[in-house]
Every structure is written in C-alpha cells, then in structure tokens.
Motif scaffolding. Sequence first.
Motif, PDB file in Angstrom:
ATOM      1  N   ASN A   1       2.565   1.785  -3.356  1.00  0.00           N
ATOM      2  CA  ASN A   1       1.613   2.400  -4.277  1.00  0.00           C
ATOM      3  C   ASN A   1       1.504   3.904  -4.005  1.00  0.00           C
ATOM      4  O   ASN A   1       1.527   4.724  -4.931  1.00  0.00           O
ATOM      5  CB  ASN A   1       0.247   1.723  -4.135  1.00  0.00           C
ATOM      6  N   ARG A   2       1.396   4.272  -2.743  1.00  0.00           N
ATOM      7  CA  ARG A   2       1.200   5.683  -2.387  1.00  0.00           C
ATOM      8  C   ARG A   2       2.367   6.560  -2.825  1.00  0.00           C
ATOM      9  O   ARG A   2       2.174   7.664  -3.350  1.00  0.00           O
ATOM     10  CB  ARG A   2       0.993   5.817  -0.877  1.00  0.00           C
TER      11      ARG A   2
ATOM     12  N   HIS B   1       6.757   2.635 -11.529  1.00  0.00           N
ATOM     13  CA  HIS B   1       7.001   1.196 -11.589  1.00  0.00           C
ATOM     14  C   HIS B   1       7.516   0.654 -10.264  1.00  0.00           C
ATOM     15  O   HIS B   1       8.263   1.328  -9.553  1.00  0.00           O
ATOM     16  CB  HIS B   1       8.017   0.874 -12.688  1.00  0.00           C
TER      17      HIS B   1
ATOM     18  N   SER C   1       0.834  -1.209   0.000  1.00  0.00           N
ATOM     19  CA  SER C   1       0.000   0.000   0.000  1.00  0.00           C
ATOM     20  C   SER C   1       0.862   1.249   0.000  1.00  0.00           C
ATOM     21  O   SER C   1       0.578   2.230  -0.713  1.00  0.00           O
ATOM     22  CB  SER C   1      -0.915   0.005   1.228  1.00  0.00           C
TER      23      SER C   1
ATOM     24  N   ARG D   1       3.310  -1.704 -13.240  1.00  0.00           N
ATOM     25  CA  ARG D   1       3.075  -0.274 -13.487  1.00  0.00           C
ATOM     26  C   ARG D   1       1.859   0.182 -12.683  1.00  0.00           C
ATOM     27  O   ARG D   1       0.809  -0.463 -12.701  1.00  0.00           O
ATOM     28  CB  ARG D   1       2.840  -0.015 -14.970  1.00  0.00           C
ATOM     29  N   LYS D   2       1.985   1.264 -11.956  1.00  0.00           N
ATOM     30  CA  LYS D   2       0.880   1.775 -11.149  1.00  0.00           C
ATOM     31  C   LYS D   2      -0.235   2.275 -12.058  1.00  0.00           C
ATOM     32  O   LYS D   2      -0.033   3.147 -12.890  1.00  0.00           O
ATOM     33  CB  LYS D   2       1.362   2.911 -10.242  1.00  0.00           C
TER      34      LYS D   2
ATOM     35  N   SER E   1      -2.661  -4.671  -5.426  1.00  0.00           N
ATOM     36  CA  SER E   1      -2.010  -3.455  -4.925  1.00  0.00           C
ATOM     37  C   SER E   1      -2.119  -2.280  -5.891  1.00  0.00           C
ATOM     38  O   SER E   1      -1.500  -1.233  -5.657  1.00  0.00           O
ATOM     39  CB  SER E   1      -0.527  -3.747  -4.639  1.00  0.00           C
ATOM     40  N   GLY E   2      -2.891  -2.436  -6.974  1.00  0.00           N
ATOM     41  CA  GLY E   2      -3.107  -1.328  -7.900  1.00  0.00           C
ATOM     42  C   GLY E   2      -2.110  -1.235  -9.036  1.00  0.00           C
ATOM     43  O   GLY E   2      -1.935  -0.167  -9.628  1.00  0.00           O
ATOM     44  N   PHE E   3      -1.465  -2.372  -9.372  1.00  0.00           N
ATOM     45  CA  PHE E   3      -0.464  -2.388 -10.446  1.00  0.00           C
ATOM     46  C   PHE E   3      -0.905  -3.293 -11.589  1.00  0.00           C
ATOM     47  O   PHE E   3      -1.530  -4.340 -11.354  1.00  0.00           O
ATOM     48  CB  PHE E   3       0.889  -2.877  -9.926  1.00  0.00           C
TER      49      PHE E   3
ATOM     50  N   PRO F   1       1.742   8.326 -10.565  1.00  0.00           N
ATOM     51  CA  PRO F   1       0.920   7.592 -11.528  1.00  0.00           C
ATOM     52  C   PRO F   1       1.757   7.115 -12.711  1.00  0.00           C
ATOM     53  O   PRO F   1       2.543   7.880 -13.279  1.00  0.00           O
ATOM     54  CB  PRO F   1      -0.121   8.637 -11.961  1.00  0.00           C
TER      55      PRO F   1
ATOM     56  N   LEU G   1       4.588   6.053  -5.157  1.00  0.00           N
ATOM     57  CA  LEU G   1       4.885   6.049  -6.589  1.00  0.00           C
ATOM     58  C   LEU G   1       3.982   7.036  -7.328  1.00  0.00           C
ATOM     59  O   LEU G   1       2.790   7.155  -7.034  1.00  0.00           O
ATOM     60  CB  LEU G   1       4.682   4.654  -7.177  1.00  0.00           C
TER      61      LEU G   1
ATOM     62  N   ILE H   1      -4.749   1.125  -4.435  1.00  0.00           N
ATOM     63  CA  ILE H   1      -4.796  -0.263  -4.007  1.00  0.00           C
ATOM     64  C   ILE H   1      -6.221  -0.794  -4.139  1.00  0.00           C
ATOM     65  O   ILE H   1      -7.196  -0.100  -3.852  1.00  0.00           O
ATOM     66  CB  ILE H   1      -4.283  -0.397  -2.564  1.00  0.00           C
TER      67      ILE H   1
END
Length: 657
Positions: A529-530, A537, A526, A641-642, A595-597, A534, A532, A646
């Motif tokens: 993700n935060r 990587h 998490s 890649r984001k 995780s949003g990738f 938009p 990184l 998440i």
Amino acid sequence: MRVALFSPMPPAKSGIADYSAALVGELRRLTDLEVIAEAPKAFEPARYSTLVYQVGNNPHHAFVYEAALRWPGVVVLHEANLHHLITDLTICRNDWDAYLRECEYEGGARALEYARRVKALQVGPDYDGVPMLRRVLERARGVVVHSGHMLEQARKAGFSGPVAKIPHGAWIEDGDRMGYRERLGLDASTPLIGIFGFLKPYKRISESLRAFRRLLRVEPRARMILVGEPHPDYPVQQMISNLGLAGAVRVLGFTPIQDFTGYIAACDVVLNLRYPTVGESSGTLLRALGAGRPALVSDVGSFCDFPDDVCLKVPVGPGEEDVIYEYLNVLVSNREAADGFGKRARAYVASECSWGLAARRYADFLDAVARGTEWPEPALPVVDAEPELPATVGEVPTSAVLDWAPEDPQFRSYVDTHLARLTRTLEITPAGGPEDRILEMGSYLQITPSLRNRLGYGEVRGCYYGEAGIVEHRTATANDGSVFECDVDLFDAEKDRFPYPDGHFATVLCCELIEHLFEDPMQMMSEINRILRPGGHVVLTTPNITSLRAVAAILHGYHPGFFPQYIRPNRKGEVDPRHNREYAPREIRQLLEDSGFAVIRLETGVFRDQPRPELAWVRRLLEAYRMPVEMRDDGIYTVGRKVGPIRERWPEWLYAG
C-alpha cells in the motif's frame, strides 16, 4: 472531526444497539469518535465538533433523548413516533405532570384533554395520534433518516433544517445453513419459512400463519420458525395450536445474535411484514437480504424504498393473506425464482447499504452540519454496475512466456505446468506507459520481460527474499536473442521496510507469494500500500483452498491444500519456503479491503496445466445443499485499486492474540 455518539450498545436488547455497533466500526475509520452508551456523569460538548443521537422508541434510549434536549446535535430518527419513550420518561417515573405537559406541547388542547383521560385511567395513551417528535426535532441541528418515508415524516413534524437520507446498513453474512437446519431436525430440501424479531401483532403473524396453513396443503413438508421474544399479550403459541400447526411451526423465542443470524441462513424465505408502521427500518430485513434470502415485506413505509425485484411486496388490507400464500407457494416451488430474488437482494444491499458507505455519508453530513454548509444528497450507486477496470493488453499468447523460458529442464517444466496461470496474470495486469513503474515480487523472470515488452511499463523492478540491502542484476535472453535486464532487490517482505519511496509504483505484482508467508502477511500488504501511488493497482494470485478439488480431497479423506508437503533441503542445506496458509476467495477480498484497496477484479481459474479429475459431482453436491458454487476453480486472480491507507493492521480473521 471529533464526534460524540450517544446510543445504547450490545448487549442491550435494542435493534438500534446492533445498528450502532456496526456503524461505529466503520465511522471510527473516518472520525475521532467517542461512544457514550449510558448517561454521562460529566460531559463537555465543546470538546466535540458535533454530537450524534441514535434515538429509539423504548427505555434503552431515555438517556439519549435527554442528552439530545440538553446538548443539541444531529438526531438519527429511526422511527416517526417516540410516544412509548416519553411514557417511560414520565408516566413510568410517576411524573404525570410532565406527561401532560409533553402531550400539550406536542398536540395542543386536544392532546392535553386526552392525556387527562389517560391519567384518570379512562383510556390508554394516544400512541398513534401524538408522535412526540416536536421537542427533540426543535432542538436538533440536523436529522438523519433511513428512507424517503421517514424524510417526509420529519418534514411533516415541522423540521426545516438539514436532513440526510442514509440507508440502514446491511450485514453481508453467510451463516451455517446446514448446521442450523440440523438443530431443527431438517434436511437440505425441506422448505423453511422464518419470522424474526419481537413477536408482536403488527408483524402480521396471524395473517402469515393462516397463509402458511394453506401452503401446507400443497407442500406438506414445509416448516416455519418464529425467532424472537414473544409479546406477553399476544398468544402466538395458542394461535399456532388453534390453527392446527403445532407439528409444522416452532417458536424458538429470543436467541443470541449468532443463533439469530444462523436461523436466518437456515431459511428459504423470510417474512418481514409490518403494519401499522411508524416508518422504522428493519435491521432483521437487512440481515436477511445480506444473507441472500428472498423476503416478503409489507408495501408501506420505509419498505417502499426497496426495488420491486429485491423484495416481494405485500399490500396491506383485503387479500393480504392470499398474496402471502401465493408468494410463498412460488418461492417454495420455484427454486430458480427464489435464488434470483436472493442474489438480487444481496447485490443490492452490498452496493447501496454497506456499512462503509453509510459511515462515509454520516461523516460527510456531520462535517457539513458542523461547518454550517449545505449537504447535497449524493446519488445512490448503480446496483450491479461493473467495476471500472483498468486498461489491459487483452489476450496474451503463450509465446509471451515460452519465448523467454531457458533451456534448463527444471525451469521449463515449471513454466509448462503453470503456463495458463502465467498468461492469465499478464492478461489481468493493468497496462503501463513509459512513465510508469511496476514491481514484481518473488520475481523469477518468467513473466518479467513481458511487463516491459508487452504491457509497456517504462521501469520494471523485481524483488525476492534475502538479506536486506542486496541488489542483484539479472538478465534473461529470448529465443530470438533479445536481452532483458532487471534489478532485483533482496529483503524479507514480512519484516523489512521495502527499499522504495512512498507512492513509487503504479502497479505491484504479488503472485504465488502470500501463501508462503510464515508470520505476518499484513506487513507485506502494508508496504505494498505504501509504495503504490494513489489509484495504483496490486495484482495478487494464489491457490484457492475452497476449490472443487479441495472439497473433493476433504471428502475423500485427504488434505485440501494445493501444496501441503514439506520441502526437502537441497545439497547446500537450503529450503525453499513451503505453503504456510492457503486462502479462500472471500479471504483475499477481505485482505485487500483491510489493506486499503477496492477489489475491482476477483475471479478463479486454472492454476496448473495438469490432468484434472472429474469434479461435477462435487458441484452437484454443493447445489443440493444450497452451498455456493461460484469461485471454485483452483487459482484465485485478484486486482485491487488503492483507495486509501491500510484499514486494519491486525484483522481478527487473520490473526489471533
């Protein structure tokens, strides 16, 4: 956007219930969704941006149909005929007047006259000639269909409003092939053909049984299973007996969905033939294709949308039995051909029919209908297209690591053992520029200097486990005297908020770290993700618990983990973190997606530069049992890649309780 979705849900014996359950899981990520699975006692349509009705042709959908007439919204038309549903709403409620009115409204005087004969018990309802679509389509504000055939049928029925063609979602599953074969008393090499779903005449069961009888003459070991609820007026068991197939064909009847998908996995070929058809899509077929099973379909209706190299299409009519036999013979006798169809089928539905893609198209279409704007049908994704990979520096020489290795024997021994892993990590890491920042988690300064000197990042930062708030300034000196300096932040990746702003980094390296985490890996993911930006990587590497080495260890009676030992404390009483959980490649994919990738690279390769045992026998064993042989090297190398926030903070596959 707030959406109310009307649909039966499991355990209702409706394929649309299973469809809705899968769709809802993804649609909830994109909308404020409320599911209405039975007739509501009170309902306020003004509370919602739009209403969605999953309409099917059976009694489970009576409340959906009635709500669609009362509160207009978007109708999902799964088939081009609702006559059975209307008879349940009228005749089965002893309301013949309503049935007569519906027939007249749908088909005029001719349909009314025929309906009067139905009431007099002279004939059965004209299911084929009177589809009963007019009333619900006149009330609809938009329509969703799954195929080009159904789009044509909606227009033919008079609907002129917005229509979205959204392919039926596919379940990408790997069932317990050998476990379910064991239930059936079959070994790995016995050819098994399956027919799934309600056992009705339109499934072309008699034609399939006759073709299978011919197959037995050339392949006596072949077996067939029929998995689904028998139709009371269709004597399948007697048909099997009359054809002399009792020893080779079994009717398993209705099974729970877990067993249903398990038996699909056990099969070598799935028959999904249908004629006549009213344009319905088949959830069973999508499950079979998602499981990588070659399938035969009738060359009619919605099945025509599938590419010819994904399904084998059987023309209906004279010669149908001959074609079924020939296809079965090829697939049973030519394993390479069968595997090719299965792999292409799985790749196709994974690309074009994922539930995530279906949900995004639903959300876009529902928003367009609510706003009254045009919804142009998006182009379908290109199957088997290579993911767009970020620019890298290409092949990295070992000197990129060795030139920065200090003379300390223990440090140098570690670098020598992991040299292939370290250089491969640099090769897959996206290149940077002077304005880009990169964070290396668990930094030992083994590859950290190369992140600036070779990959080009303007700012390189490290982090390591320790008391939050402490920053250590570290340096490394190369063989040529060059000096690299880097700040390393200390904190607990499983508990602390990382000390960086949102969207601060272009790239984060998380290498040989996740397997050490003790309690909450998604906290770390998490935070990655935060921090990184938009489109940024994450590069993640970790040992592969499903490697050939691990399989061989289990078969020999040893622990499969790459590093299962406990670690002795050092002289100060400190203990390095041991491996707490090692991962499989598919788990790493799921981890990144949750995780949003988007996973743009997933491969396995060498993990340690050490002598390795000969493991070709393990690969041959897996091939003999039709088990996956891909992704079986010792190390997992992944780049994500984001693409958003998440998705699942506590995924069920990773957490209990």
